[in-house]
Design an enzyme around this catalytic site. Structure first.
Site, PDB file in Angstrom:
ATOM      1  N   ARG A  10      -3.859  -8.910 -11.687  1.00 27.74           N
ATOM      2  CA  ARG A  10      -3.618  -7.650 -12.395  1.00 27.74           C
ATOM      3  C   ARG A  10      -4.032  -7.856 -13.845  1.00 27.74           C
ATOM      4  NH1 ARG A  10       1.831  -5.560 -10.319  1.00 27.74           N
ATOM      5  NH2 ARG A  10       0.641  -4.959  -8.489  1.00 27.74           N
ATOM      6  N   SER A  62       1.175  10.031  -5.714  1.00 27.92           N
ATOM      7  CA  SER A  62       2.415   9.605  -6.402  1.00 27.92           C
ATOM      8  C   SER A  62       2.292   9.716  -7.927  1.00 27.92           C
ATOM      9  CB  SER A  62       2.709   8.136  -6.054  1.00 27.92           C
ATOM     10  OG  SER A  62       1.632   7.307  -6.460  1.00 27.92           O
ATOM     11  N   HIS A  96      -8.971  -0.409  -8.750  1.00 34.67           N
ATOM     12  CA  HIS A  96      -8.897  -1.546  -7.818  1.00 34.67           C
ATOM     13  C   HIS A  96     -10.311  -2.013  -7.487  1.00 34.67           C
ATOM     14  CE1 HIS A  96      -4.674  -0.502  -6.045  1.00 34.67           C
ATOM     15  NE2 HIS A  96      -4.701  -0.462  -7.357  1.00 34.67           N
ATOM     16  N   GLU A 111      -8.459  -9.197  -4.850  1.00 32.52           N
ATOM     17  CA  GLU A 111      -8.318  -7.822  -5.353  1.00 32.52           C
ATOM     18  C   GLU A 111      -7.892  -7.878  -6.820  1.00 32.52           C
ATOM     19  OE1 GLU A 111      -6.518  -3.950  -3.533  1.00 32.52           O
ATOM     20  OE2 GLU A 111      -4.970  -4.875  -4.762  1.00 32.52           O
ATOM     21  N   ALA A 164       3.628   2.078 -13.204  1.00 33.42           N
ATOM     22  CA  ALA A 164       3.567   1.471 -11.862  1.00 33.42           C
ATOM     23  C   ALA A 164       4.701   0.465 -11.657  1.00 33.42           C
ATOM     24  CB  ALA A 164       2.215   0.797 -11.650  1.00 33.42           C
TER      25      ALA A 164
HETATM   26  P1  0O2 Z   1       1.595  -5.653  -4.040  1.00 31.55           P
HETATM   27  O1  0O2 Z   1       2.664  -6.684  -3.984  1.00 31.55           O
HETATM   28  O2  0O2 Z   1       1.619  -4.864  -5.336  1.00 31.55           O
HETATM   29  O3  0O2 Z   1       0.239  -6.172  -3.727  1.00 31.55           O
HETATM   30  P2  0O2 Z   1      -3.780  -1.716   1.801  1.00 31.55           P
HETATM   31  O4  0O2 Z   1      -2.753  -2.083   0.742  1.00 31.55           O
HETATM   32  O5  0O2 Z   1      -4.947  -2.695   1.817  1.00 31.55           O
HETATM   33  O6  0O2 Z   1      -3.178  -1.426   3.116  1.00 31.55           O
HETATM   34  P3  0O2 Z   1      -5.191  -0.168   0.206  1.00 31.55           P
HETATM   35  O7  0O2 Z   1      -6.009   1.040   0.482  1.00 31.55           O
HETATM   36  O8  0O2 Z   1      -5.885  -1.388  -0.322  1.00 31.55           O
HETATM   37  O9  0O2 Z   1      -4.415  -0.441   1.475  1.00 31.55           O
HETATM   38  O10 0O2 Z   1      -4.058   0.146  -0.718  1.00 31.55           O
HETATM   39  P4  0O2 Z   1      -4.157   0.704  -2.169  1.00 31.55           P
HETATM   40  O11 0O2 Z   1      -3.251   1.871  -2.192  1.00 31.55           O
HETATM   41  O12 0O2 Z   1      -5.563   0.869  -2.597  1.00 31.55           O
HETATM   42  O13 0O2 Z   1      -3.540  -0.482  -2.991  1.00 31.55           O
HETATM   43  C1  0O2 Z   1      -2.293  -1.013  -2.674  1.00 31.55           C
HETATM   44  C2  0O2 Z   1      -1.683  -1.626  -3.928  1.00 31.55           C
HETATM   45  O14 0O2 Z   1      -1.842  -0.730  -5.039  1.00 31.55           O
HETATM   46  C3  0O2 Z   1      -0.181  -1.816  -3.770  1.00 31.55           C
HETATM   47  O15 0O2 Z   1       0.041  -3.119  -3.317  1.00 31.55           O
HETATM   48  C4  0O2 Z   1       0.324  -1.628  -5.199  1.00 31.55           C
HETATM   49  O16 0O2 Z   1       0.134  -2.826  -5.941  1.00 31.55           O
HETATM   50  C5  0O2 Z   1      -0.612  -0.583  -5.735  1.00 31.55           C
HETATM   51  N1  0O2 Z   1      -0.167   0.793  -5.495  1.00 31.55           N
HETATM   52  C6  0O2 Z   1      -0.781   1.716  -4.742  1.00 31.55           C
HETATM   53  N2  0O2 Z   1      -0.133   2.897  -4.777  1.00 31.55           N
HETATM   54  C7  0O2 Z   1       0.935   2.720  -5.578  1.00 31.55           C
HETATM   55  C8  0O2 Z   1       1.986   3.598  -6.027  1.00 31.55           C
HETATM   56  O17 0O2 Z   1       2.082   4.776  -5.671  1.00 31.55           O
HETATM   57  N3  0O2 Z   1       2.915   3.051  -6.860  1.00 31.55           N
HETATM   58  C9  0O2 Z   1       2.853   1.754  -7.289  1.00 31.55           C
HETATM   59  N4  0O2 Z   1       3.800   1.307  -8.109  1.00 31.55           N
HETATM   60  N5  0O2 Z   1       1.870   0.905  -6.876  1.00 31.55           N
HETATM   61  C10 0O2 Z   1       0.924   1.381  -6.043  1.00 31.55           C
HETATM   62  P5  0O2 Z   1       1.234  -3.431  -2.327  1.00 31.55           P
HETATM   63  O18 0O2 Z   1       0.626  -3.820  -1.040  1.00 31.55           O
HETATM   64  O19 0O2 Z   1       2.211  -2.307  -2.338  1.00 31.55           O
HETATM   65  O20 0O2 Z   1       1.969  -4.661  -2.881  1.00 31.55           O
END
Ligand code: 0O2
Length: 228
Positions: free
Chosen positions: A106, A143, A149, A168, A180
């Site tokens: 991050r 949200s 990303h 990532e 966030a």
């Molecule tokens: P962590 O511990 O933060 O990593 P996937 O996750 O691969 O199934 P995709 O499409 O990659 O699907 O997911 P996305 O939405 O592009 O990215 C997921 C990550 O983005 C999440 O990781 C969060 O870190 C962040 N994120 C996405 N949407 C939100 C949101 O609405 N609120 C917050 N606070 N963070 C968000 P993880 O997996 O949740 O966990």
């Protein structure tokens, strides 16, 4: 005894269906650990160097701070199940190919514009391959979540082989990260459930923080142009 991030004993307790020996399991877990930690280290160093050089050239450091994490084994397996990967514990090679965020970085920048300057500079590195971009700054999530990303693949040079490892990278401004982090904490505390009204209030906060982000950036540009 050596400390291990992924221990075969712990994994075996939860997933007795692994078909190989304990040594084979530990060897696969050690490789997983080494690859993702090394990939994160390499990218962290690259970002550090870019930030230092940017600072020297422009008298301004765009990166506020960097956080890194490698997913726990439990969390990798949970995600593999959600992705529909069959028998993931016995198919770790498929898991590693299909899950892009086992290693995550991050990058918290001062302003939104720094997100783009830093990600573009990083992507110019000849050893980095771009796999996927999701721009939640330009297209925020329902949200209110904003962040850029970027999934990249980076080579990790080992004693006998070179492995290409996906990582990532989430680029966010301080304001985006504030929202966030707090939203994540609130959602987590409530086991993922938030009422519609609370979700609406949180989205409203995201919009207001975004306005503050933009205003701070405009003030910065004004201060910089007044300086000349
Ligand atoms: P962590 O511990 O933060 O990593 P996937 O996750 O691969 O199934 P995709 O499409 O990659 O699907 O997911 P996305 O939405 O592009 O990215 C997921 C990550 O983005 C999440 O990781 C969060 O870190 C962040 N994120 C996405 N949407 C939100 C949101 O609405 N609120 C917050 N606070 N963070 C968000 P993880 O997996 O949740 O966990």
């Amino acid at each position: 005894m050596t400390y291990r991030y992924y221990s075969a004993d712990r994994v075996r307790d939860k997933m007795p269906q692994f078909k190989g020996t304990d040594e084979e399991l530990q060897s696969q877990l050690d490789k997983l650990d080494l690859l993702y930690r090394s990939a994160v280290k390499e990218l962290e160093t690259k970002l550090d160097i870019l930030s230092d050089d940017f600072g020297k050239k422009h008298s301004y450091m765009p990166i506020h701070h960097v956080k890194t994490r490698v997913k726990t084994f439990e969390s990798i397996m949970d995600k593999a199940e959600r992705y529909g990967i069959e028998d993931p514990i016995n198919n770790l090679d498929v898991v590693m190919k299909e899950i892009y965020d086992i290693a995550g970085i991050r990058v918290i920048t001062n302003y939104e514009e720094d997100i783009y300057s830093m990600s573009e500079l990083l992507l110019q590195h000849s050893d980095i391959e771009l796999i996927r971009v999701k721009d939640y700054c330009k297209n925020p999530k329902e949200s209110g979540y904003r962040s850029l990303h970027v999934v990249v693949a980076i080579p990790v040079f080992l004693v006998k082989s070179t492995e290409i490892v996906p990582v990532e990278i989430q680029f966010r401004s301080i304001a985006m990260d504030t929202w966030a982090s707090l939203e994540h904490e609130l959602r987590y505390k409530n086991r993922g459930e938030l009422s519609e009204d609370i979700q609406k209030q949180l989205k409203d906060c995201a919009t207001r923080l975004h306005e503050v982000d933009r205003s701070m950036s405009q003030i910065r540009h004004k201060v910089l142009s007044d300086d000349i």
